[in-house]
Every structure is written in C-alpha cells, then in structure tokens.
Design an enzyme around this catalytic site. Structure first.
Site, PDB file in Angstrom:
ATOM      1  N   HIS A  59       0.850  -1.196   0.000  1.00 43.13           N
ATOM      2  CA  HIS A  59       0.000   0.000   0.000  1.00 43.13           C
ATOM      3  C   HIS A  59       0.886   1.247   0.000  1.00 43.13           C
ATOM      4  O   HIS A  59       1.313   1.717   1.052  1.00 43.13           O
ATOM      5  CB  HIS A  59      -0.908  -0.024   1.234  1.00 43.13           C
ATOM      6  CG  HIS A  59      -1.975   1.027   1.230  1.00 43.13           C
ATOM      7  ND1 HIS A  59      -3.090   0.941   2.028  1.00 43.13           N
ATOM      8  CD2 HIS A  59      -2.103   2.196   0.543  1.00 43.13           C
ATOM      9  CE1 HIS A  59      -3.856   2.003   1.831  1.00 43.13           C
ATOM     10  NE2 HIS A  59      -3.260   2.780   0.932  1.00 43.13           N
ATOM     11  N   GLU A 129      -7.200   1.379  -4.481  1.00 47.85           N
ATOM     12  CA  GLU A 129      -7.879   1.900  -3.291  1.00 47.85           C
ATOM     13  C   GLU A 129      -8.879   2.966  -3.748  1.00 47.85           C
ATOM     14  O   GLU A 129      -8.525   4.117  -3.955  1.00 47.85           O
ATOM     15  CB  GLU A 129      -6.890   2.481  -2.289  1.00 47.85           C
ATOM     16  CG  GLU A 129      -7.547   2.865  -0.982  1.00 47.85           C
ATOM     17  CD  GLU A 129      -6.619   3.606  -0.034  1.00 47.85           C
ATOM     18  OE1 GLU A 129      -6.947   3.664   1.166  1.00 47.85           O
ATOM     19  OE2 GLU A 129      -5.590   4.136  -0.482  1.00 47.85           O
ATOM     20  N   HIS A 191     -12.143   2.324   4.219  1.00 43.37           N
ATOM     21  CA  HIS A 191     -12.917   3.545   3.967  1.00 43.37           C
ATOM     22  C   HIS A 191     -14.401   3.185   3.991  1.00 43.37           C
ATOM     23  O   HIS A 191     -15.126   3.373   3.010  1.00 43.37           O
ATOM     24  CB  HIS A 191     -12.520   4.182   2.638  1.00 43.37           C
ATOM     25  CG  HIS A 191     -11.172   4.825   2.676  1.00 43.37           C
ATOM     26  ND1 HIS A 191     -10.962   6.102   3.155  1.00 43.37           N
ATOM     27  CD2 HIS A 191      -9.949   4.360   2.309  1.00 43.37           C
ATOM     28  CE1 HIS A 191      -9.678   6.393   3.082  1.00 43.37           C
ATOM     29  NE2 HIS A 191      -9.040   5.350   2.579  1.00 43.37           N
ATOM     30  N   HIS A 212      -5.558  -0.199   6.182  1.00 44.97           N
ATOM     31  CA  HIS A 212      -5.140   0.678   7.290  1.00 44.97           C
ATOM     32  C   HIS A 212      -6.122   0.587   8.463  1.00 44.97           C
ATOM     33  O   HIS A 212      -6.904   1.499   8.741  1.00 44.97           O
ATOM     34  CB  HIS A 212      -4.865   2.118   6.865  1.00 44.97           C
ATOM     35  CG  HIS A 212      -5.841   2.758   5.927  1.00 44.97           C
ATOM     36  ND1 HIS A 212      -7.203   2.772   6.145  1.00 44.97           N
ATOM     37  CD2 HIS A 212      -5.642   3.447   4.771  1.00 44.97           C
ATOM     38  CE1 HIS A 212      -7.795   3.436   5.175  1.00 44.97           C
ATOM     39  NE2 HIS A 212      -6.872   3.851   4.334  1.00 44.97           N
ATOM     40  N   ALA A 216     -10.451   5.376   9.041  1.00 43.38           N
ATOM     41  CA  ALA A 216     -11.569   5.480   8.099  1.00 43.38           C
ATOM     42  C   ALA A 216     -12.529   4.304   8.214  1.00 43.38           C
ATOM     43  O   ALA A 216     -12.926   3.700   7.217  1.00 43.38           O
ATOM     44  CB  ALA A 216     -11.052   5.632   6.664  1.00 43.38           C
ATOM     45  N   HIS A 247      -0.864   7.840  13.081  1.00 46.00           N
ATOM     46  CA  HIS A 247      -2.158   7.274  12.721  1.00 46.00           C
ATOM     47  C   HIS A 247      -2.723   6.383  13.830  1.00 46.00           C
ATOM     48  O   HIS A 247      -3.935   6.409  14.084  1.00 46.00           O
ATOM     49  CB  HIS A 247      -2.031   6.439  11.438  1.00 46.00           C
ATOM     50  CG  HIS A 247      -1.974   7.229  10.173  1.00 46.00           C
ATOM     51  ND1 HIS A 247      -0.855   7.915   9.774  1.00 46.00           N
ATOM     52  CD2 HIS A 247      -2.910   7.433   9.209  1.00 46.00           C
ATOM     53  CE1 HIS A 247      -1.092   8.514   8.622  1.00 46.00           C
ATOM     54  NE2 HIS A 247      -2.335   8.236   8.254  1.00 46.00           N
ATOM     55  N   ASP A 270       1.366   3.487   3.148  1.00 48.45           N
ATOM     56  CA  ASP A 270       0.294   4.373   2.669  1.00 48.45           C
ATOM     57  C   ASP A 270       0.867   5.766   2.409  1.00 48.45           C
ATOM     58  O   ASP A 270       0.233   6.786   2.693  1.00 48.45           O
ATOM     59  CB  ASP A 270      -0.854   4.432   3.685  1.00 48.45           C
ATOM     60  CG  ASP A 270      -2.098   5.129   3.126  1.00 48.45           C
ATOM     61  OD1 ASP A 270      -2.182   5.310   1.901  1.00 48.45           O
ATOM     62  OD2 ASP A 270      -2.978   5.497   3.931  1.00 48.45           O
ATOM     63  N   GLY A 305      -2.675  10.191   3.907  1.00 48.65           N
ATOM     64  CA  GLY A 305      -1.707   9.105   3.907  1.00 48.65           C
ATOM     65  C   GLY A 305      -0.600   9.426   4.898  1.00 48.65           C
ATOM     66  O   GLY A 305      -0.826  10.035   5.946  1.00 48.65           O
TER      67      GLY A 305
END
Length: 381
Positions: A59, A129, A191, A212, A216, A247, A270, A305
C-alpha cells in the site's frame, strides 16, 4: 554464483547463524559456512548484520515527489530505483479515487511497470484503493469521485489489479467483491461504514484483509464491534497498519496484536508523493497537503496518507511491541507474501525463492538491498 557469509539469516520464527546463502537470481542453497568452497563464488561479507527477506509494501501511493496516479513511468522508475534505500524489494503501487479514465490510466501504467526491466524495486501489481468506498468516510479520498462499484473499471486488467479496497456496505459492492474473488483479485475492506455483520458477510465472500486498520472505519465499540472485531474473529483475515505512531497509538497497536497475532499483521506505508522529502507542502489527488512533525494533512485536517518509510515502520513496531527481530520483520516479509499468494517466491529466504534480501543492523537501518540477486542499494560506509 554469489554467496553471503557471516550474516544472521532471518527466518519466520528464528535466526540462523553460521550459515551461508548461495544465490544467483534465486536462492540455490543454504549451507553451513564451513561447507562452502569460497573460491567458487563471488563473496559478500555480511559483517554480522541480519539478512532479511526483501520487504514488501502492499500500500503505497508515492514518494520522492511522484504519485502513481501521475502515470508517468519515467518518473516512476526514478522512485523505484530509490525505494531499495528503505529495504523495499517488492511493491504494489496504489491508486486513488478519481475519475474512471484517470484510475484506468494509472492501472495500465502500473501494468507497464511490471514488465519494464530496471534495477530497483519490483512492481508486482496494483492495489486499487477506491473509488468504490463509502462517501461518508472517504478520508483523503475525494468525495466527488467515490461511486458504487462497477467491475468494468478492472475488467481486462485482472493480471495487473491484485488487491482492491472496497466498502462492502455500499449498494452493489458485495457483488463486486464476489466478482473480484472469482477473478483471483484479493479484496480488502476499508474507507467504510460497515457494521460487524457487513464485514463478516464480506469475509465469507472471500475478502481477506482490512485496509489501514482503525483508520476510516467504525471504531471498536461495545454495541457496535465493526470491522475490527469482525477481522479479529476471522482467522484468515490480515490487518494493515500504518505504524508512524501518528495514525495509530502504540497502545492500540499492541491491542490489535493481541487480538490477531503477529502472523496476520501487515505493516504498510500508505505514503504520498512527499515521502522522503522532509517537511513542506504537496498535493494528493489535486488536494493541498501540509507535511510537518504531526504528519501529512489535508486542509480539512484529514490525514493525507503518510510520509513513512517501511523500514521506519518496522523500527516503530518492534519497539512498541517489544518484538524479536524475526517477529518484527514478519509483517513486511512473510505476511504480505502470504496475503498476496506469493509466499515461497517472495517473503522468505529458502531454496528456490527469489534472491531478494535486505542486510540490516540491530536498529533496522538498511545497509544493503539485493533484488533478484543484484545489489540495488548499498549504504555508504
């Protein structure tokens, strides 16, 4: 033929010492050092460093002022030549939510990169993505481009698109997941506003990963367990983590590790185009991005990101979880290889595997990266 001596060879569960790895573009033998006739080989002295399988990033949107949505392969090659500095030998470049024509062009460009000979990181396929995400939890994905799933976007590119991130709760997206699984494309949930039941239904259809994790998506709550709890209950599901310590809090990293176990964790970057370039201003899918000590953010405050390097993710994860070297490296070697169906070819140092190696020190600083038997990066002394 080549041989590496005096290195601590990292396997999945332990460290093998006093052995030599003999290779050309593949690993040909792993022998006790005293059994090797050095006059027959070109010798690399590992100087007591750790010899890891090459790192795999599933990613990554970009770095070094390039984004894979740019679809300019001469510039992409410049990124790929630099990426071994971070230990990455294999990559799945990642697209963004934009118009179908732009996404399709980016995926076709990534397909070309899979077949262009070059001395840098190998491109193994595309991670798509978006744009089949939740418009209510797009994060840095532009809302105007998020749409219901349409398999026409990937049709004919099944040999390029290896992984897709989907919000399973959106109308028609479950059918899209089914078609992807039938075509051999891995599906990850991300997401998304999916509830626990939606996620479990997607996993039963064959989705195998969470994009991730924690970011999200609904958070783990006592009455709404969400995607994270569903993933924790499904033994075949992998969880991506962005371990820049911005994150995801280290305590949350530890909690997920207890839920899933080290074999199901995958570290990703990411990262966006400004990764590797320090602090400043940049763009992501046409959106303004500010990069500082708090990370990369859009003007609305959403993370854009990261600017993380994969070796730094390993450093953070090892420290945050008090892991052994073998365990710390598994989420960037064996685990992503298993997710993507390439374990045995990548992700392991074993006879018959590709000769993709990283020599690292105790602090996981990359000293040398070897890809398909050739040195792609060597640190200055």
């Amino acid at each position: 033929m080549n041989v590496i001596l005096n290195a601590k060879i990292v396997s999945e569960h332990n460290i093998l010492e006093n052995h030599a790895v003999i290779f050309d573009h593949k690993v040909r033998a792993i022998l006790p050092q005293e059994a090797v006739n050095l006059s027959e080989y070109q010798v690399t002295d590992g100087q007591g460093l750790y010899l890891s399988p090459g790192f795999i990033d599933i990613h990554k949107h970009g770095a070094y002022n390039y984004d894979f949505m740019d679809a300019r392969n001469q510039e992409a090659l410049e990124l790929l030549v630099r990426l071994p500095e971070t230990g990455v030998s294999s990559l799945y470049p990642t697209t963004m939510s934009m118009g179908f024509a732009d996404v399709r062009r980016a995926m076709e460009s990534i397909g070309e990169l899979m077949n262009i000979p070059h001395p840098g990181t190998q491109v193994l396929g595309c991670h798509m993505e978006g744009p089949f995400l939740s418009p209510d939890w797009g994060g840095a994905q532009p809302r105007e481009f998020i749409v219901p799933a349409d398999y026409a976007l990937v049709e004919g590119l099944e040999q390029v698109v290896k992984l897709v991130t989907v919000a399973p709760e959106e109308p028609g997206n479950m059918d899209f997941i089914r078609r992807c699984v039938q075509a051999g494309i891995r599906v990850s949930l991300g997401h998304t506003l999916a509830h626990y039941e939606d996620a479990m239904a997607a996993f039963r259809l064959g989705a195998v990963s969470v994009t991730h994790t924690f970011c999200a998506m609904h958070q783990l709550q006592h009455r709404e367990p969400g995607v994270v709890c569903a993933a924790s209950e499904h033994p075949g599901v992998f969880c991506e983590l962005i371990v820049d310590n911005l994150h995801i809090h280290p305590a949350t990293q530890r909690a997920l590790l207890k839920l899933k176990g080290i074999d199901q964790m995958i570290l990703v970057t990411d990262s966006m185009r400004f990764a590797g370039m320090g602090y400043g201003e940049s763009t992501l899918a046409g959106q303004h991005v500010t990069i500082n000590e708090k990370g990369a953010h859009l003007d609305n405050g959403f993370f854009a990101g990261s600017v993380l390097a994969l070796n730094d993710a390993v450093i953070n994860y090892k420290r945050n979880n008090c892991l052994s070297m073998a365990d710390a490296l598994r989420p960037v070697t064996a685990n992503p290889a298993r997710l993507m169906g390439i374990y045995g070819q990548k992700g392991v140092i074993a006879v018959g595997a590709d000769a993709d190696f990283v020599l690292i020190d105790e602090d996981i600083r990359v000293r040398r990266t070897i890809i398909a038997g050739n040195t792609a990066f060597q640190a200055a002394c």
